[in-house]
Design a protein around this motif. Sequence first.
Motif, PDB file in Angstrom:
ATOM      1  N   THR A   1     -10.849   3.040   6.903  1.00 27.32           N
ATOM      2  CA  THR A   1     -10.496   1.988   5.608  1.00 27.32           C
ATOM      3  C   THR A   1     -10.721   0.889   6.305  1.00 27.32           C
ATOM      4  O   THR A   1     -11.110   0.840   7.247  1.00 27.32           O
ATOM      5  CB  THR A   1      -8.870   1.816   6.407  1.00 27.32           C
TER       6      THR A   1
ATOM      7  N   THR B   1      -4.271 -14.302   7.221  1.00 29.11           N
ATOM      8  CA  THR B   1      -4.467 -12.691   6.564  1.00 29.11           C
ATOM      9  C   THR B   1      -3.605 -12.040   6.464  1.00 29.11           C
ATOM     10  O   THR B   1      -2.536 -11.485   6.145  1.00 29.11           O
ATOM     11  CB  THR B   1      -5.486 -11.815   6.558  1.00 29.11           C
TER      12      THR B   1
ATOM     13  N   THR C   1      -4.720  -8.633   1.249  1.00 32.70           N
ATOM     14  CA  THR C   1      -5.483  -7.724   1.301  1.00 32.70           C
ATOM     15  C   THR C   1      -5.993  -7.042   0.246  1.00 32.70           C
ATOM     16  O   THR C   1      -5.475  -6.026   0.351  1.00 32.70           O
ATOM     17  CB  THR C   1      -6.267  -8.314   2.846  1.00 32.70           C
ATOM     18  N   THR C   2      -7.622  -7.188  -0.262  1.00 38.04           N
ATOM     19  CA  THR C   2      -8.362  -5.727  -0.885  1.00 38.04           C
ATOM     20  C   THR C   2      -8.283  -4.730   0.408  1.00 38.04           C
ATOM     21  O   THR C   2      -8.880  -5.234   1.810  1.00 38.04           O
ATOM     22  CB  THR C   2      -9.512  -5.950  -1.926  1.00 38.04           C
ATOM     23  N   ARG C   3      -7.532  -3.385   0.209  1.00 33.53           N
ATOM     24  CA  ARG C   3      -8.403  -2.389   1.369  1.00 33.53           C
ATOM     25  C   ARG C   3      -8.835  -1.176   0.669  1.00 33.53           C
ATOM     26  O   ARG C   3      -8.988  -0.962  -0.910  1.00 33.53           O
ATOM     27  CB  ARG C   3      -7.091  -2.330   1.981  1.00 33.53           C
TER      28      ARG C   3
ATOM     29  N   ARG D   1       0.068 -10.985   4.597  1.00 39.86           N
ATOM     30  CA  ARG D   1       0.597 -10.411   4.856  1.00 39.86           C
ATOM     31  C   ARG D   1       2.400  -9.541   5.035  1.00 39.86           C
ATOM     32  O   ARG D   1       3.048  -9.436   3.952  1.00 39.86           O
ATOM     33  CB  ARG D   1       0.348  -9.200   5.895  1.00 39.86           C
TER      34      ARG D   1
ATOM     35  N   TYR E   1       1.024  -0.719   0.140  1.00 41.71           N
ATOM     36  CA  TYR E   1       0.106   0.074   0.186  1.00 41.71           C
ATOM     37  C   TYR E   1       0.710   1.103  -0.015  1.00 41.71           C
ATOM     38  O   TYR E   1       0.475   2.465   0.204  1.00 41.71           O
ATOM     39  CB  TYR E   1      -1.090  -0.118   1.006  1.00 41.71           C
TER      40      TYR E   1
ATOM     41  N   ASP F   1     -10.515  -4.054   5.409  1.00 41.59           N
ATOM     42  CA  ASP F   1      -9.302  -4.274   5.024  1.00 41.59           C
ATOM     43  C   ASP F   1      -9.728  -5.823   4.545  1.00 41.59           C
ATOM     44  O   ASP F   1     -11.023  -6.661   5.770  1.00 41.59           O
ATOM     45  CB  ASP F   1      -8.528  -5.011   5.594  1.00 41.59           C
TER      46      ASP F   1
END
Length: 970
Positions: free
Chosen positions: A351, A639, A286-288, A643, A182, A353
């Motif tokens: 945000t 998860t 993961t999609t954030r 990461r 990110y 996740d």
Amino acid sequence: MSRLSRSLFLALSTTALTVSAPALAEHHMSPKPAPVSELVDAVDIPYEEFTLDNGLKVLIHTDRKAPVVAVSIWYGVGSANEPKGKTGYAHLFEHIMFNGSENAPGDFFEPLRQIGATDLNGTTWLDRTNYFQTVPTSALDVALFLESDRMGHLLGAVTQEKLDNQISVVSNEKRQGDNRPYGLVGYRQTELLFPDTHPYGHDTIGSLEDLEAASLDDMKQWFTDHYGPNNSILVLAGDIDAATARPLVNKWFGAIPRGKPIPQLNPTLPTLDAPVYEVMKDKVATTRIYRNWVVPGLNDPDYTPLDVGMTVLGGLASSRLDNIMVREEKNAVAVSAYVLPFVHGSFIEITADVKPGEDADAVAKRLDEIIADFITNGPTEDEVQRVATRDAAARIAGLEQVGGFSGKAVALAQGELYSDDPEFYKKELGRLASTTPDAVKAAMQKWLTRPVVGITVIPGEREEYQEVDAGIGARTGVLTAPAFYMQDGEPGTVTAPDRSQLPPVGEIPNVDFPDVETATLSNGIKVYFAHRDAVPMTRVTLSFNAGASADSADKLGLQNFVTAILEEGTTSLTSIEIAEQQERLGANISISGDRDRTDVDLSAVNPNLDASLDLMADIVKNPAFKADDIERIRTKQLTAIDREESDPLSIASNVLPPLVFGSEHPYGRGLSGNGTKETVSAITRSDLSGFHQKWMHPAKATIFAAGRIDRQKLVDKLEMRFGKWKGVGKAAPAKNFDAAIPQGEGRIVVIHRPNSPQSMILAGQVLPYKGSDDLLTLNAANEILGGNFLSRINMDLRETKGWSYGTRNTVLRGEDRVLYTMRAPVQTNQTGPAVAAIDAQVRSFLGENGVTPAELVRTVNGNVRELPGQFERTPSILAQMQGDVMLGRPSNYAETVADRYKALTADEVNNAMAEAVDPDKFTWVIVGDVDKIKTQLEALDMPIEYRGYEASDTAVNSDGSSNDSAGGTE
């Protein structure tokens, strides 16, 4: 002060220490939390102020608890003051101002280390640049000399060579940030939220193209225009008073002439014409989902209710987003919401996740629904009060520290610079305590119904990284005379002091470590206690001899799983109730572990100590391990492993230990302790309960405590909660460290990470020592070779070559064998040469170029003189107490260190490193883009193994896999 450790053995028959039944019952009536007003009243930082004739504002706060003074200087210049084409100037000058001045040539960390400075650094942000250090009182003259010299006598020391070098360092700082998952989002947020004409319309690190294009005269003019005393605030906090400070400050700063007036900024708060939604790809697990707004600055009346609203939405452990998306609906693994306060507009970020396997579009829609509902209906009174209590307790804790990133000097300086009021922190707390749900709702409806920026980052390959060459700026113009800065100002009215040499350092007293008293609860738990008067708080750590090394090979990650789930519910409280109760009490209970210990930490304000201890005991003794919570925490840990596998340092930190310790040794697993997907997926409720019963057993527990409380009163309270605790079954046997450790061998293991703008280098070997061995001399040697900023390796790769933002060597000690590591994130095109340079530095130190007299003096002086400032805060006291017990040292160990350093010789330091480290036995783990670094590495003539890359045209081994690492951080 002489040491006296008094052992108190508690027994139910001991009259003085017996807990009566009525007292026990009274304490378990769950007393009501203290009102917020009582906590707010405890926050006070009295100060005196004066202003020199040249405009320098000076604030003095007296705190005599330790013989140290925080020196904090804040300049009213940041990236907001940079015009188009000159972005990054403020941040670059933050670097340059550490590189020496006319009368203090060389790196500023050198004299600061010599005087034992602690909490030292410098930062630049949108609205300011600051420099800070905490120094022994008798070395205050030196710190003032240095700060005044770089304010008034810098330009004659700024050369093209320094400029080029620091542009290289900044380039690598940028690469290091960009290389993280990110890491590119912030640039796009700035572009979308602010027009390029707004002062906040570019990032603080700036444009490397602008820096490359800058001439030496451009940079010097920038300094002349912005760093005068009339644009500065100096705060002295600690063992000092105004009567003593005034002549010292006037002596060193008084002769510096005023600078130019700084134009005041008054930009319009930007509002988008319509919502903007974008999708980015990155190497992420993961999609954030991001939601961002620009809202009023920190001085606007709406800032506080917006801050409260975002904390309720996603900042509390019991936040709306946590409760709905993470706990109830389980469509997200992590959420957040906060406001970053700035002067000319604040930045809201929300945000989520997305949980792997969930539809990201559906989760984004749900996030927007929750935000919209919250804006419409607002928070409850209880939520608002919990925010106020939590923040007031955090402020009380902050009163312990005079300097650093968050101490009392910072509170005074920020208030003066941003709000023209050193006591702005009081006003903000008052606003916080009086904020109502209606005020929060009104502020959100006013500002968060405007168009939003929505960015979604999905897993995928980044676009190819746009590299910028660094450190090749052409030499333009000639050096400006040292008086150039003064020519635009008024003549000084104070006689200039002698700057021909640094002022002498007076006598520095040895550290007076608090007396550590001991007691034993009736079930055998040992208690170590130190009295601390600084703030009305008590900290308690319940420490178990467990840690990740207690995980069996087929249950890796079990300790981390247990520590994560303990706060998720007891037999009488849900996770939401636990979180809400902590917030009402202003308490903080955290559960964590490292390789050797599993700790439950409590920080409590004294008015709420009883109820806080009740909650801590319930969490420790009565975990529920509900099936629903288990699966939620399992998903979060899986998860986290994903990461780690996308983060360069995490990858390296988890690949290295099994290579050097062997997979059978308890230390031969990733440093994160998160385990692997296979082991975490197989963990059962029985495994969790078994670890808790066997390893978090009273027979394996020790209590460490410190605070403003009578020892006997605290022991009584601990006896009530833990003295009769017997645990379930037998405690686990001692950990087995008998597994053979493989012989070290020089080799390289490369983890392929395409499009990496940097390579992460992490080398290590197991030393022939245990953590309990005396390693003081080895630590001194490591400090010189690679252990701090001034070390040979860091100065070579950062300051001389400009290949890295910073390197660090570490002696990682624990219960068993010691691991020695060397870490260096470097620019991709210098990966092979960086390995060669590090290796050369090690061999040089072990060969003909051992420690120099100057290095030995600096190391001895720094370690001796920093001692009074090391134990200013209670967490540092507790950490020292825990380390002394675990490593078998006396409780007054800290008071013996100074004499031992003073007695060190160069031969002893050289021999310590030579006996510990073999340069031919380092295993090098490198995470980077193999296509770009393979040729460089093969030139090193070491065996190479590639993972995650098919090295079809080489003779080296390739297993094509990076899945035997769990990923993690140091």
